[in-house]
Design an enzyme around this catalytic site. Structure first.
Site, PDB file in Angstrom:
ATOM      1  N   ASP A  27       0.814  -1.229   0.000  1.00 19.59           N
ATOM      2  CA  ASP A  27       0.000   0.000   0.000  1.00 19.59           C
ATOM      3  C   ASP A  27       0.843   1.273   0.000  1.00 19.59           C
ATOM      4  O   ASP A  27       0.365   2.325  -0.404  1.00 19.59           O
ATOM      5  CB  ASP A  27      -1.002   0.010   1.171  1.00 19.59           C
ATOM      6  CG  ASP A  27      -0.360  -0.295   2.505  1.00 19.59           C
ATOM      7  OD1 ASP A  27       0.863  -0.524   2.549  1.00 19.59           O
ATOM      8  OD2 ASP A  27      -1.072  -0.301   3.525  1.00 19.59           O
ATOM      9  N   GLU A 194      11.601   0.861  15.875  1.00 17.62           N
ATOM     10  CA  GLU A 194      11.343   1.975  14.943  1.00 17.62           C
ATOM     11  C   GLU A 194      10.688   3.099  15.759  1.00 17.62           C
ATOM     12  O   GLU A 194      11.299   4.107  16.060  1.00 17.62           O
ATOM     13  CB  GLU A 194      10.428   1.516  13.797  1.00 17.62           C
ATOM     14  CG  GLU A 194      10.122   2.595  12.775  1.00 17.62           C
ATOM     15  CD  GLU A 194       9.014   2.184  11.793  1.00 17.62           C
ATOM     16  OE1 GLU A 194       8.234   1.264  12.104  1.00 17.62           O
ATOM     17  OE2 GLU A 194       8.922   2.824  10.727  1.00 17.62           O
ATOM     18  N   ASP A 271      10.976  -0.056   2.162  1.00 16.51           N
ATOM     19  CA  ASP A 271       9.795   0.151   3.013  1.00 16.51           C
ATOM     20  C   ASP A 271       8.593   0.580   2.169  1.00 16.51           C
ATOM     21  O   ASP A 271       7.688  -0.215   1.947  1.00 16.51           O
ATOM     22  CB  ASP A 271      10.075   1.172   4.127  1.00 16.51           C
ATOM     23  CG  ASP A 271       9.233   0.928   5.374  1.00 16.51           C
ATOM     24  OD1 ASP A 271       8.562  -0.116   5.439  1.00 16.51           O
ATOM     25  OD2 ASP A 271       9.246   1.770   6.286  1.00 16.51           O
TER      26      ASP A 271
HETATM   27 ZN    ZN Z   1       7.594  -1.510   7.328  1.00 15.51          ZN
END
Ligand code: ZN
Length: 308
Positions: A27, A194, A271
């Site tokens: 997405d 993260e 990513d």
């Molecule tokens: Zn990710």
């Protein structure tokens, strides 16, 4: 329907190029062309400010602002045809030697699809040297995703992931989920270190993760660095994304070189290609320019760390 080749050793694929991406969200990686076509397919007017809806601003403040860029693409990925088309297009546009595309089936059920239909639709668009990772969501209902991951293992699907609001829903709360995955023989990667601190990485490793998504904040705790080194669990690092979400303020502060020197296995990934306006070539170039790290070292690590 294209067949999905599952068994062959990726080292012997006829490589279209040398690139490998192990951390790529569907997405967050829809190209402008793909989004326009998805709009046409569903009689949705193409927004005038489309690029600004898909790409995070240069002065993106945090993860929340970054995550807003997923809203519009997700509304377009709620039918089987749309999901198949998006996966097919991403495979075609990247044309990597090997790639693992990830998505959360539960986020594609807003217009009545079952998670099983979502996964089937994604498999249908998959190129032979591409694989799928199914994301569980922090704060979501994940039993169905886990069950289906077990069912589809070796059928285009290679692993489970845990994504979403890490600081809000700590990794340690998902012990049961991953114990069940282990019993089912399903390998998993976990987004950790993260938005949350090094303890999230420690928990993910102790819970049996085969890889860690990001892991940037391991640098804050030498005990976690040691754990990464001795466990040999590779990190899926995504530099531009981490800059966008302000996990780091400056690329020179990115801990990748320190990790390598410490003996931690790192891979470099995109990513989200559209949100971060990047691809694997740009990421590898950036790391090479700033730290002088050779891309062949990173690509070899990716080859070794692949779930295939
Ligand atoms: Zn990710």
């Amino acid at each position: 329907m294209k067949s999905v080749d599952r068994g062959e050793d990726i080292g012997y694929n006829k490589a279209m190029n040398k690139y490998i991406d192990l951390h790529l969200h569907l997405d967050g990686s829809l190209s402008e062309n793909c989004v326009k076509e998805l709009c046409r397919m569903q009689d949705i007017e193409i927004p005038k400010n489309l690029i600004s809806m898909l790409r995070c601003p240069k002065d993106c403040r945090d993860l929340n602002e970054y995550l807003r860029c997923f809203e519009f693409p997700l509304t377009l990925l709620q039918t089987e045809d749309a999901i198949t088309y998006a996966v097919e297009k991403l495979c075609y546009e990247t044309d990597y030697r090997y790639c693992e595309i990830r998505f959360a089936p539960q986020l594609h059920c807003k217009r009545g699809l079952t998670q099983s239909q979502v996964i089937e639709a994604a498999r249908k668009g998959l190129k032979e040297n591409y694989r799928l990772i199914l994301c569980c969501m922090r704060g979501g209902e994940n039993e169905e995703t886990l069950r289906l991951c077990g069912d589809y293992m070796g059928k285009g699907v290679v692993a489970l992931d845990l994504a979403g609001a890490e600081a809000l829903f700590p990794t340690c709360g998902y012990k049961h989920l991953f114990e069940a995955a282990q019993r089912m023989g399903v390998p998993y990667t976990i987004h950790a270190g993260e938005a949350d601190g090094p303890e999230s990485i420690r928990d993910a490793i102790n819970m049996g993760a085969s890889r860690i998504g990001h892991g940037v904040r391991a640098i804050e705790d030498e005990a976690v660095m040691k754990l990464l080194r001795y466990s040999s669990v590779p990190l899926e690092m995504c530099p531009t994304s981490n800059l966008n979400t302000r996990v780091i303020g400056n690329i020179r502060d990115y801990p990748i070189k320190k990790y390598i020197d410490y003996g931690i296995t790192v891979t470099v990934n995109s990513d989200n290609m559209s949100v971060s306006d990047t691809d694997i070539k740009k990421e590898l170039r950036l790391i090479n320019e700033v730290f002088g790290i050779d891309e062949s070292l990173l690509l070899n690590n990716s080859l070794d760390a692949a779930f295939n």
